[in-house]
Design a protein around this motif. Structure first.
Motif, PDB file in Angstrom:
ATOM      1  N   THR A   3       0.722  -1.259   0.021  1.00 43.37           N
ATOM      2  CA  THR A   3      -0.103   0.010  -0.035  1.00 43.37           C
ATOM      3  C   THR A   3       0.881   1.245   0.075  1.00 43.37           C
ATOM      4  N   GLN A   4       2.045   1.277   1.020  1.00 49.45           N
ATOM      5  CA  GLN A   4       2.711   2.417   0.715  1.00 49.45           C
ATOM      6  C   GLN A   4       3.254   2.534  -0.358  1.00 49.45           C
ATOM      7  N   GLN A 487      -0.152 -11.814   7.927  1.00 44.63           N
ATOM      8  CA  GLN A 487      -0.336 -10.882   8.865  1.00 44.63           C
ATOM      9  C   GLN A 487      -1.527  -9.934   8.959  1.00 44.63           C
ATOM     10  N   GLU A 488      -2.184  -9.772   7.471  1.00 47.77           N
ATOM     11  CA  GLU A 488      -3.423  -9.184   7.477  1.00 47.77           C
ATOM     12  C   GLU A 488      -4.439 -10.102   7.637  1.00 47.77           C
ATOM     13  N   ILE A 489      -4.580 -11.406   7.624  1.00 44.35           N
ATOM     14  CA  ILE A 489      -5.500 -12.161   8.311  1.00 44.35           C
ATOM     15  C   ILE A 489      -5.627 -12.286   9.822  1.00 44.35           C
ATOM     16  N   GLY A 517      -4.874 -12.218  -0.691  1.00 42.45           N
ATOM     17  CA  GLY A 517      -5.131 -10.919  -0.316  1.00 42.45           C
ATOM     18  C   GLY A 517      -5.313  -9.809  -1.482  1.00 42.45           C
ATOM     19  N   LYS A 518      -5.572 -10.185  -2.642  1.00 41.73           N
ATOM     20  CA  LYS A 518      -5.543  -9.428  -3.751  1.00 41.73           C
ATOM     21  C   LYS A 518      -7.088  -8.998  -4.119  1.00 41.73           C
ATOM     22  N   PHE A 525      -2.728  -5.997  -4.068  1.00 38.74           N
ATOM     23  CA  PHE A 525      -2.569  -6.682  -2.769  1.00 38.74           C
ATOM     24  C   PHE A 525      -3.186  -5.694  -2.069  1.00 38.74           C
ATOM     25  N   LEU A 526      -4.108  -5.994  -0.920  1.00 37.63           N
ATOM     26  CA  LEU A 526      -4.939  -5.430  -0.195  1.00 37.63           C
ATOM     27  C   LEU A 526      -4.632  -5.382   1.443  1.00 37.63           C
ATOM     28  N   PRO A 527      -4.044  -4.492   1.832  1.00 41.28           N
ATOM     29  CA  PRO A 527      -3.957  -4.618   3.534  1.00 41.28           C
ATOM     30  C   PRO A 527      -5.061  -4.889   4.234  1.00 41.28           C
TER      31      PRO A 527
END
Length: 599
Positions: A3-4, A487-489, A517-518, A525-527
């Motif tokens: 995202t950054q 980590q996002e899960i 995560g996409k 990719f989505l956080p």
């Protein structure tokens, strides 16, 4: 990080950061940073970065959080920050204390929200300059690097290089005792030679702490810029230690690095390799005599050059063949295996006791309020500690012991509220990470992740070309998405959606896991904070919460799918840079919602 990188592209700063990195690599200095740091694009990037941080809802001494800035227009925000920087005087820093594992409390300094935006603005330009020069085996508070990378380096030096003597150095009160004048000189040596920026940083360091006064030394933990500044201070140690052996400059050419080291062994130099994570570092040596030399040399260097002291109680020399050395929550030994010695690592006693205490606390919470949401929170904790602890070679044994210690509490507290059996058709996320051949408790429709079901993961050495400041490094980030998914899960499990049932919550996480995560429209990719779960057939039209009816969508694109206002549609198409291919997919979703297509 994904995202950054998108934010950098959105504000057109990727090339700027790349250029800073390359120029710093070439040894250039920078004396015109002020205008770039206070530019509109950089300030908006800083705001957007902070907005998505968990700490953005924590107020400073002025009582303001990120929510107080959301109502401002972009121009109002930029003007506010630029005016503050032009005649910079930091607001008082709020002092809070958080508990440490040993029972003590760690002091944190929380700056005001506008000061945090200013610090982030400065950090964004200093980081590529410093990253280009930092030592390759420092791993703390740096992009893409983690504790596991530091452990992997330790493992390699012990297993491959047969270095079994460790110099453990503990700097006494490091963050509270950093010398301000020395830090500013170190920044200058890094090439940060814009006097306006150095003055602002100096004022930040001397910001008054509410109830305590103006500090004469130290970098308060809690500030956005503090981790980077601490790495700048300790870079001197990295550079000096590595310069004595690993990076020693010779006048002769060698075919490879091993040839150079063979030649160096014929000299009187001290063989030693430093591995550092923030202020926690080790020097690995081949024999006791060399380790003793390093211990006294490093103690003298830290005292004379950095004006800091080491803790004699915590600093020591350890023979890994006889004793363990503790590092980042793990204990590490060199144990005989065949005709060589290999790493034997376990959880530290403090870490293991902390897991037991936290586990008991969470079991009691779940017994008291046995909701599906609390069961998901328990699972997120288990998944998180498993993810961190799997770096230990004997992690299976450690968690069997933890599970055994908590088994009686689990039985007594869950026998009335749950079922203990083999998982029957568990959600895909459970099957992905845990065995269905092991019994687990089921509370309010949620299978609890079994504590004992964990296996050691062999750590790979960090690839030094990985950096967000080169095209090659960024390409590597996109290939390592699976690490981010894990980590996002965990974050998604912690999110509380009180209006949704357990079927929706479980299938939402499973869908995210299945899609790696996409976003199902853009493929990016989505956080967790950007994830929205869309019903392909809307609920109001009879759609259900089943797995096949859910889609993982970027939250802005989800607004676009349902939007009817032309201004809103135009805003989000421009903001997300929606291409023709993405628009086709969006229109398919809109058709299912009985809405007109966007032309």
């Amino acid at each position: 990080m994904q995202t950054q990188l998108r934010y950098w592209e959105y504000y057109g700063l990727t090339n700027c950061f790349d250029e800073l990195y390359e120029q710093a690599k070439a040894g250039n200095s920078f004396n015109r940073l002020y205008d770039k740091i206070t530019s509109r694009e950089n300030i908006l990037l800083a705001y957007r970065t902070i907005k998505n941080n968990k700490g953005s809802k924590t107020a400073g001494t002025d009582g303001r959080t990120i929510n107080d800035f959301k109502s401002m227009s972009e121009e109002q925000l930029v003007n506010l920050i630029q005016k503050r920087v032009a005649n910079y005087q930091p607001m008082k820093v709020r002092r809070v204390y958080i508990p440490k594992a040993n029972g003590d409390k760690r002091p944190l300094g929380i700056p005001s929200m506008s000061d945090r935006i200013i610090q982030q603005s400065i950090k964004q330009f200093l980081e590529p300059i410093c990253e280009a020069q930092f030592f390759k085996h420092s791993y703390g508070f740096r992009p893409l690097r983690s504790t596991h990378d530091a452990i992997a380096r330790m493992n390699r030096l012990i297993n491959r290089s047969n270095l079994h003597y460790v110099v453990d150095i503990d700097i006494k009160g490091f963050f509270d005792n950093v010398n301000h004048s020395l830090l500013l000189k170190q920044l200058w040596n890094f090439g940060v030679q814009d006097r306006k920026i150095l003055r602002i940083i100096s004022k930040m360091l001397k910001a008054e702490i509410a109830g305590e006064g103006v500090p004469s030394k130290g970098t308060p933990q809690g500030g956005i810029l503090s981790p980077l500044l601490s790495n700048i201070v300790l870079h001197d140690v990295d550079k000096w230690v590595s310069g004595q052996w690993e990076c020693f400059e010779t006048h002769h050419e060698y075919a490879n690095i091993s040839g150079k080291f063979k030649a160096l062994k014929k000299t009187g130099l001290k063989e030693g390799y430093i591995v550092r994570y923030a202020d926690d570092f080790k020097i690995l040596c081949r024999d006791w005599k060399t380790a003793q030399k390093w211990y006294h040399a490093v103690e003298l260097y830290i005292n004379e050059r950095l004006k800091l002291n080491i803790s004699e109680e915590k600093s020591q020399i350890v023979n890994l063949r006889k004793r363990s050395s503790e590092f980042l929550g793990f204990t590490i030994r060199a144990v005989q295996k065949g005709n060589k010695r290999v790493v034997h690592s376990r959880l530290s006693k403090k870490k293991k006791e902390a897991y037991k205490a936290e586990g008991l606390k969470r079991i009691k919470q779940l017994q008291k309020i046995p909701t599906a949401n609390n069961a998901m929170l328990f699972n997120s904790w288990v998944l998180g500690i498993h993810n961190y602890s799997k770096a230990a070679t004997h992690v299976c044994k450690e968690f069997r012991e933890i599970a055994y210690c908590l088994s009686r509490s689990l039985y007594n507290r869950f026998k009335q509220i749950g079922v203990y059996d083999y998982p029957n058709r568990p959600p895909p996320t459970y099957s992905r990470y845990y065995k269905t051949s092991i019994k687990a408790y089921k509370v309010n429709g949620v299978y609890l992740y079994p504590l004992a079901d964990i296996k050691h993961q062999i750590l790979r050495s960090f690839s030094q070309w990985q950096t967000p400041y080169t095209e090659k490094g960024r390409a590597g980030i996109h290939k390592n998405i699976n690490i981010d998914v894990y980590q996002e899960i965990i974050k998604l499990m912690k999110s509380n959606i009180s209006t949704r049932n357990i079927e929706y919550i479980d299938n939402r996480i499973s869908r995210y896991s299945m899609r790696s995560g996409k976003c199902e429209i853009t493929g990016r990719f989505l956080p967790a904070e950007l994830v929205h779960c869309h019903h392909y057939l809307p609920v109001k039209l009879g759609g259900l919460d089943v797995f096949k009816n859910l889609r993982i969508i970027h939250k802005s694109l989800h607004v676009l799918i349902h939007a009817t206002n032309k201004a809103t549609i135009k805003k989000y198409i421009e903001e997300q840079k929606v291409g023709s291919g993405d628009l086709v997919k969006i229109n398919i979703y809109r058709k299912m919602c009985n809405l007109e297509s966007i032309s």
